[in-house]
Design an enzyme around this catalytic site. Structure first.
Site, short mmCIF file in Angstrom:
data_model
loop_
_atom_site.label_atom_id
_atom_site.label_comp_id
_atom_site.label_asym_id
_atom_site.label_seq_id
_atom_site.Cartn_x
_atom_site.Cartn_y
_atom_site.Cartn_z
CG HIS A 98 -1.99 -0.91 1.20
ND1 HIS A 98 -1.97 -2.37 1.22
CD2 HIS A 98 -3.68 -0.43 0.89
CE1 HIS A 98 -3.21 -2.72 1.66
NE2 HIS A 98 -4.07 -2.08 0.56
N GLY A 99 2.12 1.03 0.00
CA GLY A 99 2.46 2.84 0.59
C GLY A 99 4.49 2.36 0.72
#
Length: 456
Positions: free
Chosen positions: A305-306
């Site tokens: 996700h990041g």
């Protein structure tokens, strides 16, 4: 004639998809084109090879190319900055600098899409595509290119071998999904975002009640934002005659964390299950191996996700929540829709859904916070402030004013939980009218923002 018409149809879709992606930044068209060409060529070479070790080497090359590009653009600065911080902690000064790297929109999604294709060809589950245009259109198909669903080649790729003709029923179904997706995004997510931003930016000043609402509002913001995009993408694809996989199935009605992950971002959770968890051995080995596999999957999912430690902690929290359910054998318990034949859930079901929503919302605080320290401070104040009064936020609104809209959405989804979307079943046109009315009224007052998952 058939083949010529099909080629023209897919070529138009391919051009439209590249124009769509290039509109954001044309420079990254070369990146998606390179990934497409690399996996198209490698898949054909894999299929022609008989020695298993050669096939495996080619698969490793494909994985390295795809994850190498993803790693450089998405994680290079994270690793460099983390390394510098670690060195500073032990008294060393590092001169390694970060780069001004632009993250290509949707790279996490189309990278996983091409990876699954090559892996399926390697496993023998799918034949390598004979048409480069079909494969390139599959990789870049514009409705779901930038934020999913992450489509499997076994589902989507064969659809590019079929002539598409306008189907009135499918078009209406697609428009219904688009309208509901716009409602989720514009009315719900963007309205929640105003309150979430205010509360998280001023978490040291607001009381426990506001912090609790901030976590709840963000839970509905990210749900409305991402599920809204997915429904718009699925609906748009249906207008063109394509069927994409369902990505959300009323996840906040889940009775345990395993059920939540069967209902939330289904295309990603099933991707990790099929291409990471099961190949690692799943839960078929010893307890230690099972625990290891669960943590690997959820930590990788968080990191997907990041490039921030907050996402790793978020993934770790879900691993901790998931493990007891798995080890006790409850992970496949709630496979049916909750209270499928009843309007009102039982006390046990209500307790299970509430508890699951609470722990998921607590984990969302780490997903939303700028860093891990802020997330812990936020939760500490939520628990220890002991002030539960209604506050006037710096956006000139009371902190509870959005609750009615959230409760209305929960009620709408609960009543329609056995359908793909709320516009199915009884009172279809009345429900559509009400939602459009809310779009034209409440929607115009929301602070419109980019989709959250565009950054992934």
């Amino acid at each position: 004639m058939f083949k010529s018409q099909l080629n023209i149809q897919n070529l138009i879709l391919l051009i439209a998809s590249y124009v769509f992606y290039g509109w954001w930044d044309y420079r990254f068209l070369a990146l998606i084109a390179f990934s497409t060409i690399a996996d198209y060529v490698i898949s054909h070479v894999i299929e022609r090879q008989k020695p298993q070790h050669i096939k495996k080497c080619l698969l490793i090359i494909s994985i390295c190319i795809n994850l190498g590009l993803l790693g450089f653009f998405k994680y290079y600065n994270f690793f460099i900055e983390s390394w510098v911080d670690i060195m500073a902690q032990v008294g060393f000064r590092s001169n390694v600098g970060s780069l001004n790297i632009i993250l290509p929109v949707g790279i996490s999604f189309y990278t996983f899409q091409t990876l699954s294709y090559t892996i399926d060809v390697y496993r023998g589950d799918l034949r390598a595509s004979r048409s480069f245009v079909n494969f390139a259109t599959y990789v870049s198909f514009f409705p779901q290119l930038v934020a999913g669903p992450i489509e499997r080649a076994t589902n989507l790729l064969p659809q590019f071998s079929q002539i598409k003709k306008f189907n009135n029923d499918e078009a209406i179904a697609g428009l219904n999904l688009i309208i509901w997706g716009l409602f989720q995004k514009i009315v719900i997510a963007d309205s929640c975002a105003i309150y979430v931003d205010s509360i998280f930016e001023n978490y040291e000043k607001v009381n426990s009640f506001s912090l609790l609402l901030g976590a709840i509002y963000f839970a509905f913001q990210i749900y409305g934002d991402f599920a809204g995009y997915s429904n718009i993408a699925i609906g748009t694809a249906r207008l063109f005659g394509f069927n994409l996989m369902r990505n959300f199935n009323y996840p906040y009605f889940s009775r345990d964390i395993a059920e939540f992950w069967r209902r939330w971002h289904i295309s990603l959770s099933t991707w990790f299950r099929d291409y990471l968890y099961i190949p690692l051995g799943g839960s078929r080995s010893s307890m230690i191996t099972t625990v290891r596999n669960v943590f690997i999957v959820f930590l990788v999912s968080g990191f997907w996700h990041g490039a921030n430690w907050t996402f790793l902690v978020w993934g770790g929290i879900h691993a901790i929540l998931f493990l007891p359910v798995l080890l006790l054998g409850f992970n496949r318990k709630n496979l049916d829709q909750v209270s499928i034949s009843k309007l009102i859930p039982s006390f046990k079901e209500l307790f299970q859904m509430t508890f699951t929503f609470i722990v998921v919302s607590i984990a969302w605080v780490f997903f939303r916070a700028d860093n891990v320290t802020i997330a812990f401070k936020y939760l500490k104040r939520l628990v220890l402030d002991f002030s539960w009064g209604i506050e006037f936020l710096n956006i000139d609104r009371y902190n509870f004013e959005l609750l009615l809209l959230v409760l209305i959405v929960v009620l709408i989804e609960w009543i329609n939980r056995t359908h793909e979307h709320p516009f199915m079943g009884k009172w279809k046109w009345f429900k559509i009218f009400i939602v459009i009315l809310m779009l034209l009224t409440l929607g115009v007052y929301s602070d419109h923002q980019d989709f959250i998952y565009f950054q992934f």
